[in-house]
Design a protein around this motif. Sequence first.
Motif, PDB file in Angstrom:
ATOM      1  N   VAL A  49       0.855  -1.188   0.000  1.00  0.00           N
ATOM      2  CA  VAL A  49       0.000   0.000   0.000  1.00  0.00           C
ATOM      3  C   VAL A  49       0.888   1.234   0.000  1.00  0.00           C
ATOM      4  CG1 VAL A  49      -1.873   1.232   1.135  1.00  0.00           C
ATOM      5  CG2 VAL A  49      -1.746  -1.263   1.302  1.00  0.00           C
ATOM      6  N   CYS A 105       2.413  -2.320   4.676  1.00  0.00           N
ATOM      7  CA  CYS A 105       1.971  -0.925   4.652  1.00  0.00           C
ATOM      8  C   CYS A 105       2.676  -0.127   5.739  1.00  0.00           C
ATOM      9  CB  CYS A 105       0.454  -0.834   4.821  1.00  0.00           C
ATOM     10  SG  CYS A 105      -0.198  -1.766   6.223  1.00  0.00           S
ATOM     11  N   CYS A 135      -4.436   2.141   3.543  1.00  0.00           N
ATOM     12  CA  CYS A 135      -4.060   0.792   3.963  1.00  0.00           C
ATOM     13  C   CYS A 135      -5.106   0.138   4.852  1.00  0.00           C
ATOM     14  CB  CYS A 135      -2.701   0.794   4.666  1.00  0.00           C
ATOM     15  SG  CYS A 135      -2.696   1.505   6.330  1.00  0.00           S
TER      16      CYS A 135
END
Length: 212
Positions: free
Chosen positions: A41, A139, A145
């Motif tokens: 992410v 992330c 995220c």
Amino acid sequence: MAMVYVVVGIAVFCSLLLAVRFFYTKRARAPQNASVSLLVVAGSGGHTTEILRLLGSLSQSYSPRHYVLADSDKMSEDKIRSFEQKRAELSPSSSFTLNRIPRSREVRQSWSSSVLTTIRSIFYSLPLTFRLKPDLVLCNGPGTCVPICISALLLRLLGLKRVTIVYVESICRVENLSLSGKILYYFSNHFFVQWPTLKEKYPKSHYLGRIV
């Protein structure tokens, strides 16, 4: 106050889903040299820079790499393509994809309106995550995220895929976690912080010094 309801709602929702754990089936462990499907992410600005530095330290076995960006993020794609171009010079077989979802919360967006945008982002994240079925989600704090990690958690709880969630708090967070960190602290498999003050406040976290 509205964000508190979101967090509580997510906690209750995930707690209810624990009831389906008995649908898990045992799977053979993959060989140590097997590739790891990675979902990354990327947030705007410093978040993307940090996550790419972290990816630079990972081996070529982390492939394919599926990047998820907010649809309003105009700069991260160029950074990712540049990073992947250099990586391809070392490993031509390396592959990646770029995927966009609605941002769950814009900078300075009100908490009340962010409830609706977060729900909207979750609806986009679910089919994407279920289609990619990553082995690992990585992330480091952007609001995008949270919907992705919720979707990955559902994959795990429903027994569809054992997804490992790794959260690395941004280096700029010295004394307090980001909002994403406060939520995912309870749901991630591995939670890393980069300052000892955060380790003291959040004992579940792992402190290894500066990571990126």
